[in-house]
Design a protein around this motif. Structure first.
Motif, PDB file in Angstrom:
ATOM      1  N   ALA A 109      47.615  19.782  40.001  1.00  0.00           N
ATOM      2  CA  ALA A 109      46.992  21.119  39.757  1.00  0.00           C
ATOM      3  C   ALA A 109      46.238  21.555  40.934  1.00  0.00           C
ATOM      4  O   ALA A 109      45.977  22.610  41.076  1.00  0.00           O
ATOM      5  N   GLY A 110      45.917  20.859  41.667  1.00  0.00           N
ATOM      6  CA  GLY A 110      44.947  20.916  42.878  1.00  0.00           C
ATOM      7  C   GLY A 110      45.689  21.669  43.797  1.00  0.00           C
ATOM      8  O   GLY A 110      45.223  22.535  44.603  1.00  0.00           O
ATOM      9  N   LEU A 111      47.112  21.446  43.686  1.00  0.00           N
ATOM     10  CA  LEU A 111      48.145  22.233  44.691  1.00  0.00           C
ATOM     11  C   LEU A 111      48.395  23.749  44.252  1.00  0.00           C
ATOM     12  O   LEU A 111      49.116  24.343  44.940  1.00  0.00           O
ATOM     13  N   LYS A 112      48.001  23.950  43.100  1.00  0.00           N
ATOM     14  CA  LYS A 112      48.508  25.193  42.304  1.00  0.00           C
ATOM     15  C   LYS A 112      47.803  26.381  43.108  1.00  0.00           C
ATOM     16  O   LYS A 112      46.643  26.480  43.129  1.00  0.00           O
ATOM     17  N   PRO A 113      48.554  27.453  43.436  1.00  0.00           N
ATOM     18  CA  PRO A 113      47.915  28.552  44.044  1.00  0.00           C
ATOM     19  C   PRO A 113      47.245  29.437  43.299  1.00  0.00           C
ATOM     20  O   PRO A 113      47.410  29.247  42.017  1.00  0.00           O
ATOM     21  N   LYS A 114      46.417  30.047  43.788  1.00  0.00           N
ATOM     22  CA  LYS A 114      45.599  31.326  42.911  1.00  0.00           C
ATOM     23  C   LYS A 114      46.517  32.164  42.381  1.00  0.00           C
ATOM     24  O   LYS A 114      47.660  32.635  43.157  1.00  0.00           O
ATOM     25  N   HIS A 115      46.538  32.768  41.155  1.00  0.00           N
ATOM     26  CA  HIS A 115      47.404  33.789  40.722  1.00  0.00           C
ATOM     27  C   HIS A 115      46.881  35.067  41.230  1.00  0.00           C
ATOM     28  O   HIS A 115      45.913  35.144  41.165  1.00  0.00           O
ATOM     29  N   THR A 116      47.943  35.856  41.705  1.00  0.00           N
ATOM     30  CA  THR A 116      47.275  37.200  42.427  1.00  0.00           C
ATOM     31  C   THR A 116      47.975  38.290  41.731  1.00  0.00           C
ATOM     32  O   THR A 116      47.714  39.566  42.410  1.00  0.00           O
ATOM     33  N   SER A 117      48.504  38.359  40.695  1.00  0.00           N
ATOM     34  CA  SER A 117      48.992  39.381  40.061  1.00  0.00           C
ATOM     35  C   SER A 117      48.168  39.649  38.450  1.00  0.00           C
ATOM     36  O   SER A 117      48.393  38.916  37.797  1.00  0.00           O
ATOM     37  N   VAL A 118      47.414  40.759  38.538  1.00  0.00           N
ATOM     38  CA  VAL A 118      46.532  40.836  37.301  1.00  0.00           C
ATOM     39  C   VAL A 118      46.346  42.473  37.095  1.00  0.00           C
ATOM     40  O   VAL A 118      46.133  43.085  37.818  1.00  0.00           O
ATOM     41  N   ALA A 119      46.971  42.695  35.848  1.00  0.00           N
ATOM     42  CA  ALA A 119      46.712  44.029  35.109  1.00  0.00           C
ATOM     43  C   ALA A 119      45.569  43.812  34.373  1.00  0.00           C
ATOM     44  O   ALA A 119      45.447  43.513  33.147  1.00  0.00           O
ATOM     45  N   PHE A 120      44.494  44.679  34.593  1.00  0.00           N
ATOM     46  CA  PHE A 120      43.254  44.640  33.862  1.00  0.00           C
ATOM     47  C   PHE A 120      43.200  46.162  33.138  1.00  0.00           C
ATOM     48  O   PHE A 120      42.926  47.115  34.031  1.00  0.00           O
ATOM     49  N   LEU A 121      43.049  46.215  31.852  1.00  0.00           N
ATOM     50  CA  LEU A 121      42.960  47.119  30.922  1.00  0.00           C
ATOM     51  C   LEU A 121      41.567  47.554  30.698  1.00  0.00           C
ATOM     52  O   LEU A 121      40.633  46.910  30.232  1.00  0.00           O
ATOM     53  N   LYS A 122      40.823  48.458  31.738  1.00  0.00           N
ATOM     54  CA  LYS A 122      39.339  48.744  31.634  1.00  0.00           C
ATOM     55  C   LYS A 122      39.189  49.746  30.501  1.00  0.00           C
ATOM     56  O   LYS A 122      39.314  50.841  30.646  1.00  0.00           O
ATOM     57  N   THR A 123      38.455  49.127  29.570  1.00  0.00           N
ATOM     58  CA  THR A 123      38.139  49.820  28.358  1.00  0.00           C
ATOM     59  C   THR A 123      36.585  50.394  28.829  1.00  0.00           C
ATOM     60  O   THR A 123      36.040  50.271  29.644  1.00  0.00           O
ATOM     61  N   HIS A 124      36.197  51.193  27.820  1.00  0.00           N
ATOM     62  CA  HIS A 124      35.165  52.198  28.098  1.00  0.00           C
ATOM     63  C   HIS A 124      33.744  51.488  27.486  1.00  0.00           C
ATOM     64  O   HIS A 124      33.815  50.969  26.360  1.00  0.00           O
ATOM     65  N   LYS A 125      32.713  51.254  28.187  1.00  0.00           N
ATOM     66  CA  LYS A 125      31.267  51.291  28.032  1.00  0.00           C
ATOM     67  C   LYS A 125      31.569  49.488  27.470  1.00  0.00           C
ATOM     68  O   LYS A 125      30.912  49.237  26.514  1.00  0.00           O
ATOM     69  N   THR A 126      32.123  48.566  28.212  1.00  0.00           N
ATOM     70  CA  THR A 126      32.088  47.322  27.813  1.00  0.00           C
ATOM     71  C   THR A 126      32.041  46.398  28.926  1.00  0.00           C
ATOM     72  O   THR A 126      32.562  45.098  28.783  1.00  0.00           O
ATOM     73  N   ALA A 127      31.296  46.628  29.987  1.00  0.00           N
ATOM     74  CA  ALA A 127      31.059  45.826  31.243  1.00  0.00           C
ATOM     75  C   ALA A 127      32.229  45.637  32.082  1.00  0.00           C
ATOM     76  O   ALA A 127      32.463  44.952  32.965  1.00  0.00           O
ATOM     77  N   SER A 128      33.194  46.638  31.584  1.00  0.00           N
ATOM     78  CA  SER A 128      34.453  46.635  32.618  1.00  0.00           C
ATOM     79  C   SER A 128      34.449  46.918  34.003  1.00  0.00           C
ATOM     80  O   SER A 128      35.144  46.599  34.726  1.00  0.00           O
ATOM     81  N   THR A 129      33.526  47.697  34.153  1.00  0.00           N
ATOM     82  CA  THR A 129      33.261  48.021  35.677  1.00  0.00           C
ATOM     83  C   THR A 129      32.903  46.906  36.502  1.00  0.00           C
ATOM     84  O   THR A 129      33.230  46.458  37.735  1.00  0.00           O
ATOM     85  N   THR A 130      32.012  46.037  35.938  1.00  0.00           N
ATOM     86  CA  THR A 130      31.609  44.712  36.702  1.00  0.00           C
ATOM     87  C   THR A 130      32.917  43.789  36.805  1.00  0.00           C
ATOM     88  O   THR A 130      33.298  43.516  37.872  1.00  0.00           O
ATOM     89  N   VAL A 131      33.906  43.808  35.892  1.00  0.00           N
ATOM     90  CA  VAL A 131      35.158  42.931  35.901  1.00  0.00           C
ATOM     91  C   VAL A 131      36.078  43.674  37.106  1.00  0.00           C
ATOM     92  O   VAL A 131      36.627  42.864  37.718  1.00  0.00           O
ATOM     93  N   GLN A 132      36.051  45.176  36.931  1.00  0.00           N
ATOM     94  CA  GLN A 132      36.945  45.866  38.082  1.00  0.00           C
ATOM     95  C   GLN A 132      36.314  45.400  39.365  1.00  0.00           C
ATOM     96  O   GLN A 132      37.176  45.179  40.328  1.00  0.00           O
TER      97      GLN A 132
END
Length: 449
Positions: free
Chosen positions: A45-68
């Motif tokens: 697992a140490g050789l496993k690359p970072k995953h670089t394809s992410v779809a984040f559904l930004k919901t309203h008033k949920t701390a989603s701006t911080t995740v974004q």
């Protein structure tokens, strides 16, 4: 014990000590995994690359701006394309309309990361994103979320504007007196999470079959549903899901209201809010329980250790950006750097942000990272669009279009034929190569300008 075994034991101890002394990702990961069988990775697992394809559904008033912001900074560090809205949609994908690829800016049409507000259209989003994209969203406890929505959109949502004196208690005593389901902003007044996730916000209470199908749709779409009340624990799951480093999930809280803009919920109000937003309550309860089942699978001791290390690293980063101090939240008027002022929904609400101290004590690269750490959503979206538009223009100008290449080829053929038939003049023999080089140089400059 033989000398060979003693030597091997000393070698292992020395190697571990050296790696821990140097710190970094390995040190943090090793500390997190020691004594945690559930978290111990597979040898490869140490050789496993970072995953670089992410779809984040930004919901309203949920701390989603911080995740974004976390996702935006990750994209910049790894030179990834972020899908951004066309200018006509502002910084959202023409919300409240269902998401369409037509709403994606042409300079960002092959994104690896997408994280701006949209109303979910899962099939359309899958056509846009890479096949291996990981889908993530975040929910918040409905009573706290609705209080935030009522405060934030009080002057924008018709259902809230109709309430005398802007009273949340008055609205909840008889919501149907003020709520109009066909209002343009009605989605902020009822079952906002359901609406953001592509569901029908006005289903009659007790439609258990619909609620169950909605939950199953969310489970089929999203690999992780984060919970705002357990933000750091959710980030631990996100880090494992994407195989990211500790440094990839550090943050400061963004798009928060000042304490004076918040109102406490009196006795009975949370129950009224959950009854009015019954679908959101069903979603939250289901996925909150789901989150804790996943955390239990990792092991509570290991999760607590990762959360503790995350908070220590976050505090180090923040203190480094703010001159050794924890940052003070400031109102928009108090922030000297206009680029760091968050958008204010109305005069009745204060959205607070940060003002960075002078960067004279920080290297240029660190100063930029600190700036991005506190950059509000609208400004960061504009920044990324500028960067990606410039990158695309440079890429397209580096290669001539097919008709232009064909024209250049015909001209070279014509010049060669003339030279063969007539022979070069003295002037052409002396100046021809330099003249051709100058012409190509001018052509290149025009293409790059």
């Amino acid at each position: 014990m033989s000398q060979k075994k003693i030597f091997l034991v000393l070698l292992v101890i020395s190697s571990v000590s050296l790696l821990l002394h140097h710190g970094g990702h390995f040190s943090w990961t090793l500390k997190a995994f020691l004594g945690c069988p559930a978290l111990r990775p597979h040898p490869s697992a140490g050789l496993k690359p970072k995953h670089t394809s992410v779809a984040f559904l930004k919901t309203h008033k949920t701390a989603s701006t911080t995740v974004q912001n976390i996702l935006f900074r990750f994209a910049e560090r790894h030179n990834l394309t972020v899908g951004l809205p066309v200018q006509a949609c502002a910084h959202q994908f023409c919300y409240p309309h269902r998401f369409s690829r037509r709403y994606v800016h042409p300079h960002t049409t092959h994104p690896q990361i997408i994280a701006s507000h949209m109303r979910l259209n899962a099939s359309e989003l899958r056509r846009l994103m890479p096949p291996d994209a990981v889908y993530v969203t975040i929910l918040r406890e409905p009573a706290a979320m609705f209080e935030s929505l009522f405060s934030y959109y009080n002057q924008h949502c018709g259902s809230f504007r109709r309430v005398p004196n802007g009273s949340l208690e008055a609205f909840l005593d008889g919501p149907l007196r003020y709520y109009r389901p066909r209002d343009m902003d009605a989605m902020f007044a009822r079952n906002t999470l359901t609406y953001d996730l592509g569901g029908e916000k006005d289903r009659p209470p007790g439609d258990v079959a619909y609620a169950g199908e909605l939950i199953r749709d969310v489970e089929r779409t999203f690999s992780l549903v984060m919970i705002a009340e357990h933000f750091d624990e959710s980030l631990v799951l996100l880090r494992h899901l994407l195989n990211w480093d500790l440094e990839d999930i550090l943050y400061v809280k963004l798009n928060m209201r000042s304490p004076g803009s918040r109102r406490s919920l009196g006795l009975g109000l949370p129950a009224q809010i959950r009854a009015w937003n019954w679908l959101d309550a069903r979603l939250y309860d289901h996925f909150n329980a789901s989150l804790w089942r996943r955390l239990d699978e990792l092991g509570s001791a290991c999760v607590e250790r990762e959360v503790r290390l995350l908070r220590l690293a976050r505090d180090r980063l923040v203190r480094g950006c703010f001159g050794g101090q924890l940052p003070l939240l400031r109102t928009s008027a108090q922030i000297e750097n206009k680029e760091l002022r968050p958008w204010q929904p109305s005069a009745m609400v204060d959205i607070v942000g940060y003002d960075l101290p002078p960067n004279g004590t920080r290297p240029g690269g660190q100063a930029q990272e600190c700036l991005k750490l506190v950059l509000p959503e609208v400004q960061y979206s504009r920044r990324l669009l500028r960067i990606q538009s410039l990158r695309q223009r440079r890429a397209s100008s580096a290669r001539p279009s097919a008709p232009l290449r064909s024209t250049l080829a015909r001209r070279r053929l014509h010049v060669g034929s003339a030279r063969n038939s007539l022979g070069p003049t003295l002037t052409q023999r002396a100046a021809g190569p330099q003249a051709r080089a100058g012409a190509l140089s001018r052509f290149s400059r025009r293409q790059l300008s």
